[in-house]
Write an enzyme that holds these catalytic residues in place. Structure first.
Site, PDB file in Angstrom:
ATOM      1  CG  HIS A  66      -6.147 -14.777  -6.764  1.00 49.27           C
ATOM      2  ND1 HIS A  66      -6.716 -13.598  -6.340  1.00 49.27           N
ATOM      3  CD2 HIS A  66      -4.998 -14.885  -6.047  1.00 49.27           C
ATOM      4  CE1 HIS A  66      -5.950 -13.033  -5.415  1.00 49.27           C
ATOM      5  NE2 HIS A  66      -4.893 -13.796  -5.227  1.00 49.27           N
ATOM      6  CG  ASP A  68     -10.741 -13.562  -6.207  1.00 47.83           C
ATOM      7  OD1 ASP A  68      -9.668 -14.083  -6.603  1.00 47.83           O
ATOM      8  OD2 ASP A  68     -11.250 -13.825  -5.099  1.00 47.83           O
ATOM      9  CG  ASP A  90      -3.598 -10.563  -2.835  1.00 43.68           C
ATOM     10  OD1 ASP A  90      -3.438 -11.593  -3.495  1.00 43.68           O
ATOM     11  OD2 ASP A  90      -4.268 -10.522  -1.783  1.00 43.68           O
ATOM     12  CD  GLU A 123      -6.369 -16.479  -2.936  1.00 45.21           C
ATOM     13  OE1 GLU A 123      -5.546 -16.963  -2.153  1.00 45.21           O
ATOM     14  OE2 GLU A 123      -6.746 -15.280  -2.872  1.00 45.21           O
ATOM     15  CD  GLU A 124      -7.802 -12.188  -1.878  1.00 46.86           C
ATOM     16  OE1 GLU A 124      -7.835 -12.564  -0.697  1.00 46.86           O
ATOM     17  OE2 GLU A 124      -6.793 -11.691  -2.405  1.00 46.86           O
ATOM     18  CD  GLU A 147      -1.578 -15.304  -3.789  1.00 38.20           C
ATOM     19  OE1 GLU A 147      -1.447 -14.124  -3.389  1.00 38.20           O
ATOM     20  OE2 GLU A 147      -2.688 -15.811  -4.058  1.00 38.20           O
ATOM     21  CG  HIS A 325      -6.252  -8.201   1.654  1.00 38.96           C
ATOM     22  ND1 HIS A 325      -6.676  -9.246   2.461  1.00 38.96           N
ATOM     23  CD2 HIS A 325      -5.947  -8.768   0.457  1.00 38.96           C
ATOM     24  CE1 HIS A 325      -6.625 -10.380   1.775  1.00 38.96           C
ATOM     25  NE2 HIS A 325      -6.182 -10.114   0.549  1.00 38.96           N
TER      26      HIS A 325
END
Length: 358
Positions: A66, A68, A90, A123-124, A147, A325
């Site tokens: 992903h 994003d 991530d 995805e987030e 991931e 994050h």
């Protein structure tokens, strides 16, 4: 396999492109242009995913990544052997590692294979639009979900997720009225019924991966001149044997509360003994390390595509998932290089389909 000169140029460039969910278009276009210059056949699709192919064999190895990130910029900088920046772990690090791993293979290692890079959007967020789109467009033979697992570990399962909105609305009444109950009390009753059911389920299941983990994420109340209301946002991290219908039935025991399903993803897992898992374990052992198999309590795009792609699937990527994050998100460059090497070996080892009619 070609020799690799360690370098961070492509990874750093990717991390420098700020691309939070719903704002990925600029990065997707730039990535497609870069990949085209490196020999990939690349384009952006109808929902904004960056899609690229390398090779034209019949065996399709998909890398489901992903593009994003969560919001919040982390200043991009290189400090010693650590690259800081939003998405370093991530999940631009895993995405970049796959690109560089494919490009390391020689012609014999690529023979019969097609490498499909799926850089998905959104995805987030709750509705994973990018993965929902690609699952209807492709039919790969192997899937690597990009991931962070750590270079010497492979993720073989993710918990499921059920997101719900609870709401009670009623005509406004004086709080001194007979049998009056505030709107908030009705919603709390529903939450308590759900929590009791999860607690009962979990008592007989010591494994965190099997448990149902409810969370009350938001709670609001309010009133107008004629109406009062209360709402709650609830999520439940579910296990592979969870009965989602029973969870919804528990909420239905409070008929004054309306329940709306926002998103539902079932848990996914493999036993770690399929063809893809075995190749990953072999590639890691060849580095002189015992491979670790992980079960994660979060979710990923694997949850979204699993119902359509019933093929060997694992999640893999260099990086420490504990940094996802966070304001100090970074990737260790030696681990990144190790991840590239392991991915390249995996791609070289994966078997190809037998020719038709053989």
């Amino acid at each position: 396999m070609r020799a690799r000169e360690p370098g961070v140029d492509l990874l750093r460039w990717m991390v420098e492109q700020y691309s939070p969910s719903h704002q990925e278009a600029s990065f997707a276009a730039a990535l497609v242009e870069r990949l085209g210059a490196r020999g990939w056949r690349a384009h952006t699709d109808a929902v904004g995913n960056a899609v690229a192919r390398y090779g034209d064999g019949d065996t399709v190895i998909a890398f489901l990544g992903h593009i994003d990130t969560v919001p919040g910029e982390v200043p991009v900088r290189l400090e010693g052997q650590k690259l800081y920046g939003r998405g370093a772990v991530d999940a631009k690090g895993p995405l970049c590692a796959f690109i560089e791993a494919v490009e390391l293979l020689d012609d014999a290692e690529r023979a019969g294979k097609q490498f499909l890079l799926l850089g998905c959007v959104e995805e987030e967020v709750a509705i994973t639009r990018g993965a929902l789109h690609v699952r209807e467009q492709y039919a790969p033979d192997f899937v690597i979900n990009g991931e962070p697992s750590g270079a010497h570990a492979v993720t073989i399962g993710y918990k499921g997720l059920l997101r719900l909105d609870l709401e009670h609305r009623a005509s406004r009444r004086h709080t001194a009225s007979r049998d009056y109950r505030a709107a908030a009390e009705h919603v709390i009753d529903a939450w308590n019924a759900l929590k009791r059911l999860c607690d009962d389920w979990n008592r007989e299941r010591p494994s965190l991966f099997e448990q149902n983990l409810p969370s009350l994420n938001a709670f609001h109340t309010g009133a107008t001149e004629t109406e009062e209301w209360a709402t709650a946002a609830v999520s439940i991290r579910t296990g592979p044997s969870t009965d989602t219908g029973a969870l919804l039935a528990a909420l239905a025991t409070v008929p004054t509360v309306t329940v709306r399903t926002v998103a539902r993803k079932d848990a996914v897992s493999t036993n770690g003994n399929d063809a893809l898992s075995r190749v990953f374990k072999q590639a890691i052992r060849e580095r002189g390390v015992k491979p670790t198999l992980r079960l994660k309590t979060g979710t990923s795009d694997w949850n979204t595509v699993a119902s359509a792609w019933s093929v060997p699937t694992v999640a893999y990527g260099p990086g420490d998932a504990a940094l996802d994050h966070t304001p100090n998100e970074h990737i260790d460059l030696p681990e990144y290089e190790e991840g590239v090497a392991i991915l390249a070996r995996v791609l070289a080892l994966l078997p190809v389909k037998a020719p038709a009619g053989s």
